[in-house]
Design an enzyme around this catalytic site. Structure first.
Site, PDB file in Angstrom:
ATOM      1  CE1 TYR A 155      -1.766   3.584   2.178  1.00  0.00           C
ATOM      2  CE2 TYR A 155      -3.940   2.706   0.412  1.00  0.00           C
ATOM      3  CZ  TYR A 155      -2.935   3.210   1.424  1.00  0.00           C
ATOM      4  OH  TYR A 155      -4.212   4.259   1.534  1.00  0.00           O
ATOM      5  CG  ASP A 250       5.879   3.738   0.231  1.00  0.00           C
ATOM      6  OD1 ASP A 250       5.095   3.383   0.369  1.00  0.00           O
ATOM      7  OD2 ASP A 250       5.953   4.732   1.541  1.00  0.00           O
ATOM      8  CE  LYS A 278       2.585   5.495   7.659  1.00  0.00           C
ATOM      9  NZ  LYS A 278       0.665   5.108   8.008  1.00  0.00           N
TER      10      LYS A 278
END
Ligand code: KE4
Length: 460
Positions: A155, A250, A278
Site C-alpha cells: 500500500y 516507500d 509518519k
C-alpha cells in the site's frame, strides 16, 4: 449504559464512543476520515479517543488502553512527548503558515539528508500518498517511461495509479481496485508478488524498457509485518540497474522506524528515490521524497516536473519533525525499541504455546506483526490472507477488554514507542495470555458455529 460486548464475556462501558459514532456517521462517510478507523475489519464500533500520553490513550468514556496503534507509525516517542509539545508551542506562537520559505524547512531537510543514505536532496509534502505519487511522476519523467511495478499487498497511499490489483495473470497490466480509477490508468501498473523476484523478472521480460520504476515497501507493513527475504531487495536493485528502471523505496512506515536511516540503511540497499512520512512529522501532516541531486533537480522550479503544495514544509510539522529526529539521534533509542519488541515477541510466543494457539510473530525492530497461522513464515500477501482473520478479530476484542488497543485490522502492524517500557510490555503480555486462552476456548465454539452455518465468503 453498560454494553455487553458480543466479542467477550466481560462488559466495558463504551456508551459515549457509541453515541459519538452515531453522530459521526451522519457527518462523515463511515463516521471517519480514514476507513481503517471505522473498525469494519473487526466488526464493531470504533473507540473514540479523547487524549494520549506516553504509551496510553484514554477514550471518551474514560477507559484507558495501552496503545499499539501509534497512529499507524508516527508516534515512535509515544503520545504527546514533551520535546514535541515544547517545539510546537514555540512554533505556533510565531504563526502557523507563511507560504514563504522558512529556516525550519532547511533544518529538517538537512536532518533527513544526513540520516537517509540515498537522499541528496529532499522535497517536503503533506502525506505519504503525495510523496509516492510525486516520486512516481519524477521517475516517469526521468526515464521517459510509463509503467510501474508494485506488489500485491503493498500500500502506497490512494493515488489513482496505485489503487490497482493484478490483472488476470502474472505480469499482466493492472485493473482498478477502486471505482473511479480509469482502466487505462490502472493499466500502467504491474503487480508482482512480494519476495518473489521471478514475478518481477517476468514483468521486465514482458514489458522490457517500458517500466519506469519499481515501487516497494522495503519491509511490507500493509499486509501486516512482512520482512524482505534474503536477497529480495538486492535483486530488485539489480533488476532496475539491468533494465534502466528506478527503484523507489516507500519508507513512509519504515523511515526512522527500523533504523535512523530507514530500511535502506538496515539492509544496505540503496534506492534511487525514497518516500518518507509518519515519524517525519511527529504526528503532524508531513511527508517527503528524496534522491540524488541530479534526479531531484528535475523538479519545479529547478526543472520541468511539476509538484507543489500550499502547506508543504509547514512550520508546525517541521518543528515537530525536527524535535523527533533530534531525539532519535540518541543511538540507544533503537536498542531500547529492539529490546522491547523482543521482550514482547518472546512473551506472546510463550503465551500462545500455553494457550495452544497457533501464533506467528514477525517483527523488524518496533514494527511488529501477529498472525494467527500455523505457517512458519508469512512472506507475501496470499500467505497473509490465508491466516485466521476471525481468530485475530476475537483476539482484538479480548485485548481491548483487557486494556490494550491494537490496530483494528489483521493487515496492520503494531507500533511500539520509547514509552513502551518493560513494565508496559509485561502488561501487554499479561492481557495477551488471558486473551489467547479466550480465543482458544471460543475457537472451539466458533468451529461448532461454522459447522452449523452454510459455507459463505469471509468479510475480507
Ligand atoms: P498517507 O497518505 O496515509 O499519509 O500515507 C500513505 C502510505 C504510504 N506508504 C505506506 C507504506 C503506508 O503505510 C501509508 C499509509 N499507511 C496506512 C496504515 N497502514 C495509514 C492508515 C490509514 O490509511 O488510515
Amino acid at each position: 449504559m453498560e454494553t455487553q460486548n458480543p466479542k467477550t464475556t466481560t462488559t466495558t462501558t463504551r456508551a459515549k464512543s457509541e453515541e459519538q459514532f452515531r453522530q459521526a456517521v451522519k457527518l462523515m462517510p463511515g463516521g471517519v476520515n480514514s476507513p481503517v478507523r471505522a473498525f469494519r475489519s473487526v466488526q464493531g464500533t470504533p473507540v473514540f479517543i479523547r487524549e494520549g500520553k506516553g504509551a496510553v490513550v484514554t477514550d471518551v468514556d474514560g477507559n484507558t488502553y495501552i496503545d499499539l496503534v501509534g497512529s499507524y507509525g508516527p508516534l515512535i516517542l509515544g503520545h504527546a512527548p514533551e520535546t514535541v509539545l515544547v517545539a510546537l508551542t514555540k512554533a505556533a506562537g510565531r504563526g502557523t503558515s507563511f507560504g514563504m520559505p522558512t529556516e525550519l524547512e532547511s533544518k529538517l531537510a538537512r536532518m533527513v539528508i544526513d540520516a537517509v543514505p540515498s537522499i541528496g536532496r529532499v522535497r517536503m509534502v503533506n502525506s505519504g500518498t503525495e510523496a509516492v505519487m510525486s516520486a512516481i511522476r519524477l521517475a516517469r519523467a526521468a526515464t521517459g517511461r510509463d509503467l510501474v511495478i508494485k506488489f500485491a499487498g503493498g500500500y502506497h497511499g490512494h493515488s489513482d495509479g496505485l489503487l490497482v490489483e493484478a490483472g488476470s495473470g502474472a505480469a499482466t497490466l493492472g485493473v482498478p481496485s477502486s471505482p473511479g480509477v480509469p482502466a487505462p490508468l490502472a493499466g500502467l501498473t504491474l503487480t508482482a508478488t512480494y519476495n518473489e523476484l521471478d514475478t518481477v523478472r517476468r514483468c521486465f521480460e514482458q514489458h522490457h524498457e517500458r517500466i519506469a520504476c519499481i515501487c516497494v515497501e522495503p519491509i511490507a507493513g500493509n499486509m501486516n509485518c512482512v520482512p524482505p527475504v534474503k536477497g529480495f531487495l538486492e535483486g530488485l536493485r539489480e533488476l532496475c540497474d539491468q533494465h534502466g528502471a528506478l527503484l523507489i523505496f516507500d519508507e513512509v512506515m519504515t523511515g526512522f522506524r527500523v533504523h535512523r536511516g530507514g530500511a535502506q540503511a538496515l539492509y544496505d540497499v540503496m534506492p534511487d528515490l525514497t518516500c518518507l512520512g509518519k515519524i517525519l512529522g511527529g504526528g503532524l501532516p508531513c511527508a517527503a521524497y528524496g534522491g540524488s541531486g541530479n534526479l531531484m533537480d528535475n523538479l519545479a522550479p529547478e526543472g520541468p516536473v511539476y509538484q507543489a503544495g500550499t502547506l508543504s514544509g509547514n512550520p508546525l510539522a517541521m518543528a515537530a519533525g525536527t524535535a523527533v529526529l533530534t531525539e532519535l539521534e540518541q543511538p540507544e533509542i533503537y536498542e531500547k525499541l529492539d529490546t522491547a519488541a523482543s521482550q514482547l515477541a518472546n512473551g506472546l510466543r510463550s503465551a500462545a504455546r500455553r494457550a495452544g494457539v497457533d501464533l506467528l510473530i514477525q517483527h523488524v525492530g518496533s514494527m511488529f506483526g501477529v498472525f494467527f497461522t500455523r505457517q512458519k513464515a508469512v512472506t507475501n500477501f496470499d500467505e497473509a490472507r490465508a491466516c485466521d482473520i476471525e481468530a485475530f478479530n476475537r483476539f482484538f476484542w479480548a485485548m481491548l477488554e483487557r486494556g490494550v488497543l491494537m490496530p483494528p485490522s489483521a493487515f496492520e502492524c503494531w507500533f511500539l514507542s520509547t514509552a513502551h517500557d518493560s513494565e508496559v510490555i509485561e502488561r501487554i503480555i499479561d492481557a495477551a495470555r488471558d486473551s489467547l486462552v479466550q480465543v482458544a476456548a471460543s475457537d472451539g465454539a466458533s468451529a461448532d458455529d461454522q459447522a452449523a452455518q452454510p459455507a459463505g465468503s469471509s468479510a475480507n
